[in-house]
Design a protein around this motif. Structure first.
Motif, PDB file in Angstrom:
ATOM      1  N   LEU A   1       0.832  -1.192   0.000  1.00 55.36           N
ATOM      2  CA  LEU A   1       0.000   0.000   0.000  1.00 55.36           C
ATOM      3  C   LEU A   1       0.874   1.253   0.000  1.00 55.36           C
ATOM      4  O   LEU A   1       1.630   1.495   0.924  1.00 55.36           O
ATOM      5  CB  LEU A   1      -0.929   0.009   1.212  1.00 55.36           C
ATOM      6  CG  LEU A   1      -1.925  -1.140   1.281  1.00 55.36           C
ATOM      7  CD1 LEU A   1      -2.775  -1.023   2.532  1.00 55.36           C
ATOM      8  CD2 LEU A   1      -2.791  -1.192   0.038  1.00 55.36           C
ATOM      9  N   LEU A   2       0.735   2.021  -1.076  1.00 57.28           N
ATOM     10  CA  LEU A   2       1.571   3.212  -1.247  1.00 57.28           C
ATOM     11  C   LEU A   2       0.735   4.473  -1.118  1.00 57.28           C
ATOM     12  O   LEU A   2      -0.404   4.517  -1.589  1.00 57.28           O
ATOM     13  CB  LEU A   2       2.215   3.188  -2.638  1.00 57.28           C
ATOM     14  CG  LEU A   2       3.064   1.987  -3.005  1.00 57.28           C
ATOM     15  CD1 LEU A   2       3.506   2.094  -4.456  1.00 57.28           C
ATOM     16  CD2 LEU A   2       4.251   1.870  -2.081  1.00 57.28           C
ATOM     17  N   PRO A   3       1.303   5.532  -0.541  1.00 49.38           N
ATOM     18  CA  PRO A   3       0.606   6.817  -0.506  1.00 49.38           C
ATOM     19  C   PRO A   3       0.760   7.542  -1.845  1.00 49.38           C
ATOM     20  O   PRO A   3       1.543   7.140  -2.712  1.00 49.38           O
ATOM     21  CB  PRO A   3       1.342   7.567   0.614  1.00 49.38           C
ATOM     22  CG  PRO A   3       2.716   6.983   0.598  1.00 49.38           C
ATOM     23  CD  PRO A   3       2.545   5.543   0.201  1.00 49.38           C
ATOM     24  N   VAL A   4       0.034   8.619  -2.012  1.00 54.74           N
ATOM     25  CA  VAL A   4       0.060   9.412  -3.244  1.00 54.74           C
ATOM     26  C   VAL A   4       1.494   9.804  -3.606  1.00 54.74           C
ATOM     27  O   VAL A   4       1.911   9.673  -4.766  1.00 54.74           O
ATOM     28  CB  VAL A   4      -0.831  10.663  -3.108  1.00 54.74           C
ATOM     29  CG1 VAL A   4      -0.637  11.602  -4.276  1.00 54.74           C
ATOM     30  CG2 VAL A   4      -2.285  10.260  -2.970  1.00 54.74           C
ATOM     31  N   ARG A   5       2.262  10.278  -2.648  1.00 54.81           N
ATOM     32  CA  ARG A   5       3.626  10.734  -2.914  1.00 54.81           C
ATOM     33  C   ARG A   5       4.488   9.628  -3.535  1.00 54.81           C
ATOM     34  O   ARG A   5       5.209   9.862  -4.500  1.00 54.81           O
ATOM     35  CB  ARG A   5       4.285  11.233  -1.633  1.00 54.81           C
ATOM     36  CG  ARG A   5       5.754  11.638  -1.841  1.00 54.81           C
ATOM     37  CD  ARG A   5       6.376  12.162  -0.599  1.00 54.81           C
ATOM     38  NE  ARG A   5       5.774  13.456  -0.318  1.00 54.81           N
ATOM     39  CZ  ARG A   5       5.880  14.102   0.820  1.00 54.81           C
ATOM     40  NH1 ARG A   5       6.559  13.584   1.806  1.00 54.81           N
ATOM     41  NH2 ARG A   5       5.314  15.275   0.977  1.00 54.81           N
ATOM     42  N   ALA A   6       4.385   8.425  -2.999  1.00 54.82           N
ATOM     43  CA  ALA A   6       5.195   7.314  -3.508  1.00 54.82           C
ATOM     44  C   ALA A   6       4.801   6.948  -4.939  1.00 54.82           C
ATOM     45  O   ALA A   6       5.668   6.648  -5.766  1.00 54.82           O
ATOM     46  CB  ALA A   6       5.055   6.103  -2.595  1.00 54.82           C
ATOM     47  N   VAL A   7       3.507   6.984  -5.231  1.00 50.54           N
ATOM     48  CA  VAL A   7       3.060   6.668  -6.590  1.00 50.54           C
ATOM     49  C   VAL A   7       3.505   7.760  -7.558  1.00 50.54           C
ATOM     50  O   VAL A   7       3.934   7.476  -8.682  1.00 50.54           O
ATOM     51  CB  VAL A   7       1.531   6.457  -6.634  1.00 50.54           C
ATOM     52  CG1 VAL A   7       1.040   6.255  -8.057  1.00 50.54           C
ATOM     53  CG2 VAL A   7       1.151   5.267  -5.768  1.00 50.54           C
ATOM     54  N   ALA A   8       3.436   9.006  -7.127  1.00 51.91           N
ATOM     55  CA  ALA A   8       3.903  10.108  -7.968  1.00 51.91           C
ATOM     56  C   ALA A   8       5.390   9.946  -8.285  1.00 51.91           C
ATOM     57  O   ALA A   8       5.810  10.118  -9.441  1.00 51.91           O
ATOM     58  CB  ALA A   8       3.651  11.443  -7.273  1.00 51.91           C
ATOM     59  N   GLU A   9       6.170   9.586  -7.294  1.00 54.48           N
ATOM     60  CA  GLU A   9       7.603   9.363  -7.519  1.00 54.48           C
ATOM     61  C   GLU A   9       7.832   8.166  -8.431  1.00 54.48           C
ATOM     62  O   GLU A   9       8.670   8.213  -9.325  1.00 54.48           O
ATOM     63  CB  GLU A   9       8.314   9.159  -6.180  1.00 54.48           C
ATOM     64  CG  GLU A   9       8.397  10.410  -5.342  1.00 54.48           C
ATOM     65  CD  GLU A   9       8.958  10.172  -3.948  1.00 54.48           C
ATOM     66  OE1 GLU A   9       9.365   9.028  -3.636  1.00 54.48           O
ATOM     67  OE2 GLU A   9       8.975  11.128  -3.155  1.00 54.48           O
ATOM     68  N   LEU A  10       7.073   7.104  -8.228  1.00 52.79           N
ATOM     69  CA  LEU A  10       7.205   5.898  -9.035  1.00 52.79           C
ATOM     70  C   LEU A  10       6.920   6.180 -10.512  1.00 52.79           C
ATOM     71  O   LEU A  10       7.616   5.689 -11.399  1.00 52.79           O
ATOM     72  CB  LEU A  10       6.238   4.829  -8.510  1.00 52.79           C
ATOM     73  CG  LEU A  10       6.202   3.493  -9.243  1.00 52.79           C
ATOM     74  CD1 LEU A  10       7.521   2.743  -9.048  1.00 52.79           C
ATOM     75  CD2 LEU A  10       5.042   2.649  -8.735  1.00 52.79           C
ATOM     76  N   LEU A  11       5.904   7.009 -10.763  1.00 52.36           N
ATOM     77  CA  LEU A  11       5.484   7.297 -12.133  1.00 52.36           C
ATOM     78  C   LEU A  11       6.108   8.576 -12.704  1.00 52.36           C
ATOM     79  O   LEU A  11       5.829   8.937 -13.841  1.00 52.36           O
ATOM     80  CB  LEU A  11       3.959   7.382 -12.204  1.00 52.36           C
ATOM     81  CG  LEU A  11       3.199   6.133 -11.750  1.00 52.36           C
ATOM     82  CD1 LEU A  11       1.701   6.342 -11.877  1.00 52.36           C
ATOM     83  CD2 LEU A  11       3.647   4.910 -12.532  1.00 52.36           C
TER      84      LEU A  11
END
Length: 79
Positions: free
Chosen positions: A23-33
């Motif tokens: 489970l990732l927060p918004v910040r982690a997904v933004a960094e991932l993408l």
């Protein structure tokens, strides 16, 4: 008996860690993408990206996000 209890406790901790890692927060997904957090929030509002809400927080399963990315890359879809 004690060994089995310890073994079960270790298994429970490992399962909990797996769930938390996924489970990732918004910040982690933004960094991932490699996009802005606001872009992720926009996609959530438009129901573009798979997500879940836990209370008021938005969370993402990393595997679902990567699958979504691959599917959209195949379609040539960009936002």
């Amino acid at each position: 008996m004690h060994r089995q209890l310890v073994k079960n406790q270790k298994k429970d901790v490992m399962m909990q860690n797996d769930i938390e890692e996924q489970l990732l927060p918004v910040r982690a997904v933004a960094e991932l993408l490699h996009v802005k957090e606001s872009t992720i929030r926009k996609w959530v509002a438009q129901l573009e990206i798979p997500h879940m809400r836990i209370g008021k927080t938005i969370r993402f399963r990393k595997t679902e996000v990567l699958q979504w990315l691959e599917e959209n890359a195949k379609k040539g879809k960009t936002n």
